[in-house]
Motif scaffolding. Sequence first.
Motif, PDB file in Angstrom:
ATOM      1  N   LEU A  97      60.461 -52.744 -46.472  1.00 44.64           N
ATOM      2  CA  LEU A  97      59.707 -53.298 -47.599  1.00 44.64           C
ATOM      3  C   LEU A  97      59.796 -54.825 -47.614  1.00 44.64           C
ATOM      4  N   GLU A  98      60.984 -55.330 -47.301  1.00 47.99           N
ATOM      5  CA  GLU A  98      61.180 -56.786 -47.226  1.00 47.99           C
ATOM      6  C   GLU A  98      60.250 -57.393 -46.181  1.00 47.99           C
ATOM      7  N   ARG A  99      60.213 -56.782 -45.008  1.00 46.38           N
ATOM      8  CA  ARG A  99      59.343 -57.285 -43.942  1.00 46.38           C
ATOM      9  C   ARG A  99      57.873 -57.225 -44.357  1.00 46.38           C
ATOM     10  N   THR A 100      57.472 -56.105 -44.979  1.00 44.52           N
ATOM     11  CA  THR A 100      56.080 -55.941 -45.387  1.00 44.52           C
ATOM     12  C   THR A 100      55.658 -57.046 -46.356  1.00 44.52           C
ATOM     13  N   LEU A 101      56.475 -57.311 -47.369  1.00 45.42           N
ATOM     14  CA  LEU A 101      56.125 -58.352 -48.331  1.00 45.42           C
ATOM     15  C   LEU A 101      56.037 -59.722 -47.672  1.00 45.42           C
ATOM     16  N   LYS A 102      56.945 -60.004 -46.760  1.00 44.43           N
ATOM     17  CA  LYS A 102      56.912 -61.297 -46.075  1.00 44.43           C
ATOM     18  C   LYS A 102      55.656 -61.419 -45.216  1.00 44.43           C
ATOM     19  N   GLU A 103      55.235 -60.308 -44.600  1.00 43.30           N
ATOM     20  CA  GLU A 103      54.005 -60.331 -43.801  1.00 43.30           C
ATOM     21  C   GLU A 103      52.781 -60.569 -44.673  1.00 43.30           C
ATOM     22  N   TYR A 104      52.849 -60.151 -45.931  1.00 44.45           N
ATOM     23  CA  TYR A 104      51.746 -60.384 -46.855  1.00 44.45           C
ATOM     24  C   TYR A 104      51.863 -61.742 -47.561  1.00 44.45           C
ATOM     25  N   GLY A 105      52.883 -62.530 -47.183  1.00 49.34           N
ATOM     26  CA  GLY A 105      52.992 -63.897 -47.677  1.00 49.34           C
ATOM     27  C   GLY A 105      53.822 -64.096 -48.933  1.00 49.34           C
ATOM     28  N   TYR A 106      54.574 -63.091 -49.375  1.00 52.27           N
ATOM     29  CA  TYR A 106      55.408 -63.232 -50.565  1.00 52.27           C
ATOM     30  C   TYR A 106      56.722 -63.932 -50.223  1.00 52.27           C
ATOM     31  N   ASP A 107      57.234 -64.703 -51.163  1.00 53.98           N
ATOM     32  CA  ASP A 107      58.534 -65.366 -51.013  1.00 53.98           C
ATOM     33  C   ASP A 107      59.549 -64.566 -51.823  1.00 53.98           C
ATOM     34  N   ILE A 108      60.468 -63.890 -51.137  1.00 55.78           N
ATOM     35  CA  ILE A 108      61.437 -63.028 -51.818  1.00 55.78           C
ATOM     36  C   ILE A 108      62.833 -63.290 -51.264  1.00 55.78           C
ATOM     37  N   PRO A 109      63.873 -62.912 -52.006  1.00 59.75           N
ATOM     38  CA  PRO A 109      65.233 -63.061 -51.475  1.00 59.75           C
ATOM     39  C   PRO A 109      65.423 -62.179 -50.235  1.00 59.75           C
ATOM     40  N   ALA A 110      66.215 -62.651 -49.294  1.00 60.62           N
ATOM     41  CA  ALA A 110      66.542 -61.829 -48.126  1.00 60.62           C
ATOM     42  C   ALA A 110      67.470 -60.703 -48.572  1.00 60.62           C
ATOM     43  N   LEU A 111      67.302 -59.525 -47.991  1.00 62.38           N
ATOM     44  CA  LEU A 111      68.100 -58.364 -48.383  1.00 62.38           C
ATOM     45  C   LEU A 111      69.593 -58.610 -48.215  1.00 62.38           C
ATOM     46  N   HIS A 112      69.969 -59.422 -47.225  1.00 60.03           N
ATOM     47  CA  HIS A 112      71.392 -59.674 -46.973  1.00 60.03           C
ATOM     48  C   HIS A 112      71.963 -60.824 -47.802  1.00 60.03           C
ATOM     49  N   ASP A 113      71.170 -61.378 -48.709  1.00 58.71           N
ATOM     50  CA  ASP A 113      71.622 -62.528 -49.501  1.00 58.71           C
ATOM     51  C   ASP A 113      72.257 -62.131 -50.825  1.00 58.71           C
ATOM     52  N   ASN A 114      72.788 -60.930 -50.931  1.00 58.45           N
ATOM     53  CA  ASN A 114      73.349 -60.462 -52.202  1.00 58.45           C
ATOM     54  C   ASN A 114      74.416 -61.398 -52.760  1.00 58.45           C
ATOM     55  N   GLU A 115      75.289 -61.941 -51.910  1.00 60.68           N
ATOM     56  CA  GLU A 115      76.374 -62.795 -52.412  1.00 60.68           C
ATOM     57  C   GLU A 115      75.845 -64.102 -52.991  1.00 60.68           C
ATOM     58  N   LYS A 116      74.741 -64.596 -52.460  1.00 56.36           N
ATOM     59  CA  LYS A 116      74.139 -65.822 -53.009  1.00 56.36           C
ATOM     60  C   LYS A 116      73.704 -65.631 -54.456  1.00 56.36           C
ATOM     61  N   TYR A 117      73.436 -64.391 -54.825  1.00 49.97           N
ATOM     62  CA  TYR A 117      72.980 -64.090 -56.179  1.00 49.97           C
ATOM     63  C   TYR A 117      74.077 -63.445 -57.027  1.00 49.97           C
ATOM     64  N   GLY A 118      75.308 -63.468 -56.518  1.00 49.98           N
ATOM     65  CA  GLY A 118      76.448 -62.986 -57.297  1.00 49.98           C
ATOM     66  C   GLY A 118      76.731 -61.503 -57.218  1.00 49.98           C
ATOM     67  N   TYR A 119      76.168 -60.812 -56.247  1.00 51.44           N
ATOM     68  CA  TYR A 119      76.405 -59.366 -56.096  1.00 51.44           C
ATOM     69  C   TYR A 119      77.424 -59.131 -54.988  1.00 51.44           C
ATOM     70  N   ARG A 120      78.464 -58.356 -55.317  1.00 51.28           N
ATOM     71  CA  ARG A 120      79.523 -58.081 -54.349  1.00 51.28           C
ATOM     72  C   ARG A 120      79.505 -56.607 -53.938  1.00 51.28           C
ATOM     73  N   ASN A 121      80.007 -56.353 -52.740  1.00 49.07           N
ATOM     74  CA  ASN A 121      80.164 -54.988 -52.242  1.00 49.07           C
ATOM     75  C   ASN A 121      81.347 -54.348 -52.963  1.00 49.07           C
TER      76      ASN A 121
END
Length: 200
Positions: A97-121
């Motif tokens: 889904l991330e790839r699809t949105l980027k191919e359609y030109g949307y600017d979204i957070p990268a799936l692996h950027d969870n820590e940048k947004y304060g989300y921890r495993n």
Amino acid sequence: EENGYFVAPKNVYDLIGKYVEQKDYDHIFVAVRFGDMLHQNEIQVNDWIGLGGMDYYGIGFSNIRLPNSDKSYIYKYDTNINTFPEEVFLHEYLHSLERTLKEYGYDIPALHDNEKYGYRNKALVGLKDWYKDYMRCNITDRNTGKKVGLNQEVYGYKPVHSNNFEYTYDLTKSVFNEPTNFIEEIKSMIRNIGKSFSKK
């Protein structure tokens, strides 16, 4: 890339082609226990290894490499160890889904950027909160205060495919096989150029 091999669309074409052509599928998972085919004594797979963001004839396509041991907890629901065993499947699906949105030109957070947004495993649930907010476009951007994540339109999109482009040609089984020499490469280029002009 890590281990030198993965399952490509051409590897499963003969097994799934006739089913996929019925157009009843939005995503394909290939789950395989490779073991340590190339690095028997060097690499032990104790956790899942996923590969997402690929596509098969315009359908999302992911690999899930299973752990070597049948006793691995990673795919089992266990209130003491793992209450989110489906995480690997969701994670690789979200890469598509991330790839699809980027191919359609949307600017979204990268799936692996969870820590940048304060989300921890977390223990037991892994990154479940991150995935829920990512899918609902409910992540707060610390810089702007706006909600970010997957634009909800993605659930109606398919990966970008041939009719999104002006010069295209139909995919066939032979397209999966790259030219092996200079002559084949020239022939392939001429065929593709010819098909592009004939469609105009």
